[in-house]
Design a protein around this motif. Structure first.
Motif: not given
Length: 178
Positions: A15, A18-19, A22, A40, A43-44, A132, A163, A166, A169
Motif C-alpha cells: 500500500s 502504491l501510494n 502512483w 490509469e 498505471t494499474i 473503483y 484497484k 487504489r 486510498k
C-alpha cells in the motif's frame, strides 16, 4: 525497507509503495498517452506486474526507475497490440499467479472506511470513478473474494488487488475531507 517488507508479503508495504509511487508512474504515462483513462489502466497494470515480480527486484537499483521501465513496456505492448488488432486475453496461468497480500492485515485506509456511518460511506463511494466504485462494492458489500471479483470484471487478479488498494486510498482521502 518497504520493498523488503513487500517482498515478504506485507500488505501495508504494498500500500505504501502504491501510494508513494502512483503519481510518478501516472504522470509519466499521462505525458505519453494524453488519456487519463489509458494512463490509469496502464498505471494499474504497472503496479500489478511490479508487485507480482517484486521478488525479482534488485534493491541496488532505484525502485521508481524499475516501475517506469515496466510502465513504458506495458504501454509499448498495448500500442503493438492495438496496431496488430489483437484482442488482449489473460491466460489462466497469469490469472493463477497472484502476489500474496494478506487480506487479514487491515491498512489504515481499511480502519477509516470501517468507522464510517454507512449512509455517509455510500455517498463518499459515489465520488469515486465507476471502476473503483465497482471493486469496493464487490469486495465490501457483496463480500466477493479477489478471485470472484477477477472473474466478475474479467480482469487479472493482480489488477483487482491494485484497484482495491487504489480505491481504498482514494476513498479514505474523500472521508478525511468530509
Amino acid at each position: 525497507m518497504h520493498i523488503t517488507k513487500a517482498k515478504s508479503g506485507d500488505q501495508a508495504a504494498f500500500s505504501f509503495l502504491l501510494n508513494f509511487f502512483w503519481s510518478d508512474v501516472f504522470n509519466y504515462q499521462l505525458k505519453r498517452t494524453k488519456s487519463e483513462n489509458d494512463t490509469e489502466d496502464i498505471t494499474i497494470q504497472t503496479f500489478s506486474k511490479a508487485f507480482d515480480k517484486i521478488h525479482t527486484f534488485d534493491e541496488s537499483y532505484v525502485f521508481k526507475t524499475w516501475l517506469i521501465t515496466i510502465s513504458k513496456n506495458i504501454h509499448i505492448d498495448l500500442l503493438r497490440k492495438k496496431n496488430a488488432s489483437i484482442s488482449i486475453e489473460t491466460s489462466k496461468e497469469q490469472e493463477d499467479k497472484i502476489y500474496l497480500v494478506a487480506d487479514e492485515s487491515p491498512t489504515p485506509e481499511d480502519k477509516i472506511i470501517r468507522e464510517q456511518n454507512l449512509a455517509k460511506l455510500l455517498k463518499d463511494i459515489k465520488q469515486l470513478k465507476s471502476k473503483y466504485q465497482e471493486v469496493i462494492q464487490l469486495r465490501y458489500f457483496q463480500e466477493l473474494s479477489y478471485k470472484e471479483i477477477s472473474e466478475h470484471i474479467k480482469e487479472p487478479m493482480n489488477n483487482v488487488k491494485v484497484k482495491l488498494l487504489r480505491a481504498k486510498k482514494l476513498l479514505s482521502e474523500i472521508i478525511k475531507k468530509t
